[in-house]
Design a protein around this motif. Structure first.
Motif, PDB file in Angstrom:
ATOM      1  N   UNK A   1       0.841  -1.202   0.000  1.00 30.78           N
ATOM      2  CA  UNK A   1       0.000   0.000   0.000  1.00 30.78           C
ATOM      3  C   UNK A   1       0.875   1.250   0.000  1.00 30.78           C
ATOM      4  N   UNK A   2       1.900   1.263   0.847  1.00 33.25           N
ATOM      5  CA  UNK A   2       2.804   2.413   0.907  1.00 33.25           C
ATOM      6  C   UNK A   2       3.497   2.648  -0.431  1.00 33.25           C
ATOM      7  N   UNK A   3       3.955   1.572  -1.055  1.00 38.99           N
ATOM      8  CA  UNK A   3       4.616   1.672  -2.362  1.00 38.99           C
ATOM      9  C   UNK A   3       3.644   2.203  -3.417  1.00 38.99           C
ATOM     10  N   UNK A   4       2.432   1.690  -3.411  1.00 32.99           N
ATOM     11  CA  UNK A   4       1.419   2.136  -4.377  1.00 32.99           C
ATOM     12  C   UNK A   4       1.099   3.609  -4.200  1.00 32.99           C
ATOM     13  N   UNK A   5       0.911   4.036  -2.953  1.00 35.61           N
ATOM     14  CA  UNK A   5       0.586   5.437  -2.693  1.00 35.61           C
ATOM     15  C   UNK A   5       1.761   6.354  -3.031  1.00 35.61           C
ATOM     16  N   UNK A   6       2.980   5.889  -2.788  1.00 32.05           N
ATOM     17  CA  UNK A   6       4.160   6.698  -3.149  1.00 32.05           C
ATOM     18  C   UNK A   6       4.229   6.875  -4.664  1.00 32.05           C
ATOM     19  N   UNK A   7       3.910   5.827  -5.405  1.00 38.62           N
ATOM     20  CA  UNK A   7       3.907   5.905  -6.867  1.00 38.62           C
ATOM     21  C   UNK A   7       2.841   6.885  -7.345  1.00 38.62           C
ATOM     22  N   UNK A   8       1.666   6.808  -6.756  1.00 38.65           N
ATOM     23  CA  UNK A   8       0.570   7.717  -7.116  1.00 38.65           C
ATOM     24  C   UNK A   8       0.956   9.163  -6.797  1.00 38.65           C
TER      25      UNK A   8
ATOM     26  N   UNK B   1       2.536  14.627  -8.446  1.00 33.03           N
ATOM     27  CA  UNK B   1       3.506  15.723  -8.421  1.00 33.03           C
ATOM     28  C   UNK B   1       3.989  16.050  -9.828  1.00 33.03           C
ATOM     29  N   UNK B   2       4.248  15.026 -10.626  1.00 34.96           N
ATOM     30  CA  UNK B   2       4.692  15.242 -12.015  1.00 34.96           C
ATOM     31  C   UNK B   2       3.641  16.006 -12.811  1.00 34.96           C
ATOM     32  N   UNK B   3       2.394  15.658 -12.608  1.00 34.05           N
ATOM     33  CA  UNK B   3       1.305  16.343 -13.315  1.00 34.05           C
ATOM     34  C   UNK B   3       1.229  17.804 -12.873  1.00 34.05           C
ATOM     35  N   UNK B   4       1.251  18.028 -11.576  1.00 30.64           N
ATOM     36  CA  UNK B   4       1.141  19.393 -11.058  1.00 30.64           C
ATOM     37  C   UNK B   4       2.321  20.265 -11.488  1.00 30.64           C
TER      38      UNK B   4
END
Length: 187
Positions: A51-58, A63-66
Motif C-alpha cells: 500500500x505504501x509503495x502504491x501510494x508513493x507511486x501515485x 507531483x509530475x502532473x502538477x
C-alpha cells in the motif's frame, strides 16, 4: 530480495486477490519461509508495504502532473482525477483490503481526502482564471467522492459493463469536466 518479494506479492494479489498466503509467496519465489519473514514479519506488514509503495507511486505521478507546465488547468485536473495505484487489482481485492486490512485501507482514504484538496485547488485556479464556471465545490466533492465510493462497493458494475476502474474514472472525469451539454446543441 525485499523488492522481489513485493513484486511477487503484487502478482499474487493481481492473480488471486488479497487472500494469498505467505506460503504462496514462498512457492512463487522458491525461497524459505525464514527468508520471507526476515524481510516481512507478517502478511499485514507486507500488505502495508505494498500500500505504501502504491501510494508513493501515485503521489509521484500527481507531483509530475502538477509540475508539468505544458498542461493547462483542465488537463491537470483530468490527469489527477484518473490516477490510481499502478497495479491492476480487482475490485473484489480492494473490498478484501477494506475488510481484512482496515488500517491499510484507511491510508488510501486519507490519500483520497488529500487528493481532493489538490483537485479543489485546481478547480479554484480554473474558476479564477475563467476556465471553469463557478460551482459549489462541496457538492462537486459529494458527487465525485460518492461516485468513487459507489464504484468501489459495486463489483458487479465492472463485470456487467466490461470496464476497468481506470476506464470508469476516465468517464467520470469527462462528465465532471465537460458536463452533459452538447456545445453545438440547441438551447
Amino acid at each position: 530480495m525485499r523488492d522481489q518479494i513485493l513484486a511477487a506479492a503484487i502478482e499474487e494479489i493481481t492473480e488471486s486477490g488479497i487472500k494469498f498466503t505467505m506460503n504462496d509467496l514462498v512457492r512463487r519465489l522458491s525461497i524459505s519461509k525464514s527468508t520471507l519473514y526476515a524481510h516481512f514479519r507478517s502478511k499485514e506488514e507486507l500488505v502495508g508495504a505494498i500500500v505504501d509503495l502504491s501510494l508513493a507511486t501515485v503521489r509521484q505521478k500527481e507531483k509530475s502532473i502538477l509540475d508539468d507546465n505544458t498542461l493547462n488547468v483542465a488537463e491537470k485536473l483530468k490527469a489527477l482525477t484518473v490516477i490510481y495505484p499502478p497495479m491492476t487489482i480487482s475490485i473484489l481485492a480492494m473490498l478484501d483490503l477494506k475488510r481484512h486490512f482496515p488500517k491499510e485501507w484507511e491510508k488510501g482514504e486519507r490519500h483520497r481526502i488529500e487528493k481532493w484538496k489538490t483537485i479543489e485547488s485546481l478547480l479554484d485556479q480554473g474558476i479564477k482564471a475563467g476556465c471553469f464556471r463557478p460551482v459549489d465545490l462541496t457538492m462537486l466533492s459529494l458527487i465525485f467522492n460518492g461516485t468513487v465510493k459507489e464504484l468501489m462497493d459495486d463489483q458487479d458494475f465492472f463485470i456487467h459493463n466490461s470496464l476497468s476502474f481506470n476506464d470508469a474514472m476516465n468517464k467520470v472525469a469527462d462528465i465532471i469536466l465537460w458536463g452533459i451539454m452538447n456545445p453545438n446543441g440547441a438551447e
